[in-house]
Design an enzyme around this catalytic site. Structure first.
Site, PDB file in Angstrom:
ATOM      1  N   LYS A  73       9.460 -15.978  22.743  1.00  0.00           N
ATOM      2  CA  LYS A  73       9.670 -14.650  23.312  1.00  0.00           C
ATOM      3  C   LYS A  73      11.177 -14.383  23.416  1.00  0.00           C
ATOM      4  O   LYS A  73      11.942 -15.282  23.779  1.00  0.00           O
ATOM      5  CB  LYS A  73       9.012 -14.649  24.705  1.00  0.00           C
ATOM      6  N   SER A 148       3.036  -9.378  28.542  1.00  0.00           N
ATOM      7  CA  SER A 148       4.217  -9.019  27.807  1.00  0.00           C
ATOM      8  C   SER A 148       4.620  -9.985  26.702  1.00  0.00           C
ATOM      9  O   SER A 148       5.438  -9.636  25.859  1.00  0.00           O
ATOM     10  CB  SER A 148       5.375  -8.869  28.794  1.00  0.00           C
ATOM     11  N   SER A 172       1.412 -12.311  31.914  1.00  0.00           N
ATOM     12  CA  SER A 172       2.097 -12.070  30.637  1.00  0.00           C
ATOM     13  C   SER A 172       1.978 -13.182  29.596  1.00  0.00           C
ATOM     14  O   SER A 172       2.296 -12.970  28.428  1.00  0.00           O
ATOM     15  CB  SER A 172       3.581 -11.760  30.886  1.00  0.00           C
TER      16      SER A 172
END
Lengths: 444, 444
Positions: A73, A148, A172
């Protein structure tokens, strides 16, 4: 593709790490706009891979992930590299430090292919991104990819990497894991160091892996925790498993209700004890969790929001502005509620070892269905999506999301939630479920 | 009157605990409106005293405070007793539980004479009370008595008790100690249990003793901490003492400046090392300390303030309403500043063992002088008064206030501040100062 298979291929000389990087490059290129990467860093990756290949050839001692390509990420700092954070390009910056999690993966010999897409500043459970769009769901046509840690879920589901780092503040890691049919582990806060990672709500933020299997996830987690969690599954003795018999795990699709029921029966047959719990009160934590998250997020973003309000996507800006309006009193009451709830859940964990919950109420929602909703209906849909994720976040508990069944509409995932620092118990049980169900196709 | 003297008299049979209670009753009655008590509870006290006298006569093992009369700020719950909290009578309630600190003192054999006056809800450094007025300063005619543990300072200075519990959130033990020329110890947060005590700002609140001498204070503190701190002084080896050479300890009266200088020289002569520190940055903690305190206090009072706003004194109500307007963002920034400052002070304590500061910039202020001030000047005076107290509170450090010199205008007190859990080091050094200075008259 699992880490165990990659390591055995590397050790047997059937492949080199350098060749794995080249294969990844080809797959990323072939994916085109479906690629989950925000930045591919192949030069660095090749250098790392070649160093591991050379060390292996020289018979040197190697780390537990030596030569394994990963990607993460876009919110973990690496010195000299650009941090995008899923935001407007004006928010990007070149990092001066390296996140401790990346240093630990480097030390374990992992190869870093680059940075993966994410929701803007890690806010947003659908994985949609106002600025950058989002790649398609690789396993459920038309479904959202979840957020996310959206790119992390997709990269693993596409088989480009066997694992990827995500972060989890209210689901997330676990939501994109469920949407893409992979495994996600949200560890206990404090077990994985947070230095030089993008903060969102620092009393709830956690870093952990999304991965192709429970085994892959725990190998990475073990490196992240510096060995404080085990890298391998052990035979699990009989556990006391708690299932909600109240009104918390309500409004499930018939498929999910059936799967939950079947898995419960299978687990009891396998020797575990099952107990009914009344977890209705977990639903009351949604509001305080949000107040804590948005109060803290607004603090993180205060200066930037004042100076560059226009650079935020509408939804994220709205949530941050709402966060800025939260009073200290409301925030502190939410924390008091959290303290009380942590005492309450500690009592639950005197009677059970693991709470088994759905991860989503059904298969991942379709983008079209979300797009048709507005206002209250949309809020209701988002709330239904995050309903099962939030309690572990606000309560500071470890949790694993894993797919246990696969319908023609997509995967159905369960969530295992345990007492603080029970990651090994959860992972051992998750491995049992993964093996027993045998309904999860290995990601391509 | 010291605890050591009382215990030796009790042990030698020169006095009974019951007789001490009777003496206290007579002194309280003689004090009339100058009494620092809000509630005297002599029936209970006599029963406790007689039980100790009987146990002593029977040769039973006795606790370290057996038969010693004490009295406490009116904010520690005792089952069945009325808690006044220095507030409007409508705020009083009958407690359902007993504060752990009272239970520990009971267990040590102490006798509880009753509850002492305090600032309204423990807010207010002058000791003035909108609802109940305040007793006169027993040692400095016309001076304020300090707050919020106002009655505790007065009761000890009057010699009614050798020690009394107070609480300290931003100086509430140390300021009345300094104003009444007695010793006050604010312990490290967490060392003394806070159960069933009135909260004000729960991330800064501490309970500790005000006492006639360092020895008295530490005997009580040792009971409060369950023995985690020593009850007696040990020979102190050479310490590294830090003194502010920047602009933190500024605007001192000539008397205070001289005393600070003399004590520094005396301590160096006694073998301690002195170092100059630049503590100017401590002054920047005042605002975040206040934001934290008032944000939390407003949360504690939220429901009551809404329902009974008129029952608060003007100053307290104004501060609480201001606290209710603090945003989560402002509160969280203040906590972030505190975190940074705690890291910074930890570095200071690598180089020094104890920081020596003034407690007040001069002798205790006169009530008349305060009454003549308004608006900004009054705020400036209050700020000057609390300036040296607040850093230890917001930084979570133990601190001792003790008088070291006596002018014809009143006592001059120093403050010793140490790293977390250094109470014993501070108390050993305080005892040295107390013995060496020989300028403090024993309270009547």
């Amino acid at each position: 593709m699992t880490i165990a298979k990659l390591l055995s291929d590397l050790e047997a000389g059937r492949v080199t790490s350098r060749a794995l990087v080249d294969q990844a490059e080809a797959r990323i290129a072939a994916a085109g706009t479906a690629s989950p990467f925000s930045t591919v860093e192949l030069d660095n990756a090749r250098a790392q891979a070649e160093a591991v290949d050379a060390a292996r050839a020289a018979g040197a001692a190697l780390g537990p992930l030596a030569g394994v390509p990963l990607a993460h990420k876009d919110m973990f700092e690496r010195q000299g590299a650009r941090m995008g954070r899923g935001a407007h390009p004006s928010a990007a910056y070149v990092a001066e430090n390296t996140a401790e999690v990346l240093s630990r993966l480097d030390g374990a010999g992992a190869v870093d292919l680059g940075r993966l897409q994410m929701s803007e500043f890690a806010m947003g459970p659908t994985g949609m991104n106002h600025h950058h769009g989002a790649p398609p769901n690789p396993v459920v046509p038309g479904a959202i990819i979840g957020g996310s840690s959206s790119g992390s879920g997709v990269a693993v589901a596409m088989g480009i990497v066997p694992a990827a780092l995500g972060s989890d503040t209210g689901g997330s890691i676990r939501l994109p894991a469920a949407c893409n049919g992979v495994v996600g582990i949200k560890p206990t806060p404090g077990r994985v160091p947070m230095s030089h990672t993008m903060p969102l709500s620092w009393t709830q933020d956690c870093v952990g892996p999304l991965a192709a299997s429970v085994d892959c996830a725990r190998r990475v987690l073990s490196v992240l925790t510096g060995g404080a969690t085990r890298a391998e599954t052990q035979e699990t003795g009989p556990l006391r498993l708690g299932f909600d018999a109240g009104d918390f795990a309500c409004d499930l699709s018939p498929d999910m209700a059936q799967v939950l029921d079947e898995e419960r029966k299978a687990l009891v047959l396998a020797g575990h004890a099952d107990r009914d719990l009344d977890l209705g009160w977990l639903g009351t934590l949604d509001e305080p969790a949000n107040v804590i998250a948005m109060g803290e997020a607004a603090t993180v973003h205060a200066d930037r929001l004042r100076a560059h309000a226009d650079s935020y996507g509408d939804q994220v800006r709205t949530r941050l502005v709402q966060g800025a309006a939260i009073s200290a009193q409301a925030y502190l009451r939410a924390r008091q509620i959290r303290d009380i709830a942590q005492g309450k859940i500690a009592e639950v964990f005197r009677d059970v070892d693991v709470i088994v919950l759905p991860m989503l109420p059904d298969v991942p929602p379709q983008i079209d269905a979300l797009a048709r909703l507005e206002g209250a209906s949309l809020a209701g849909m988002i709330s239904a999506m995050t309903r099962f994720a939030r309690p572990a976040s606000v309560l500071g508990l470890p949790a694993i999301s894993l797919p246990v069944a696969w319908t023609d509409r997509g995967p159905l995932s369960l969530q295992l939630v345990g007492a603080p620092c029970s990651e090994d118990v959860l992972a051992d049980l998750a491995r049992t479920l993964e093996t027993a169900s045998l309904r999860v196709p290995e990601p391509a």
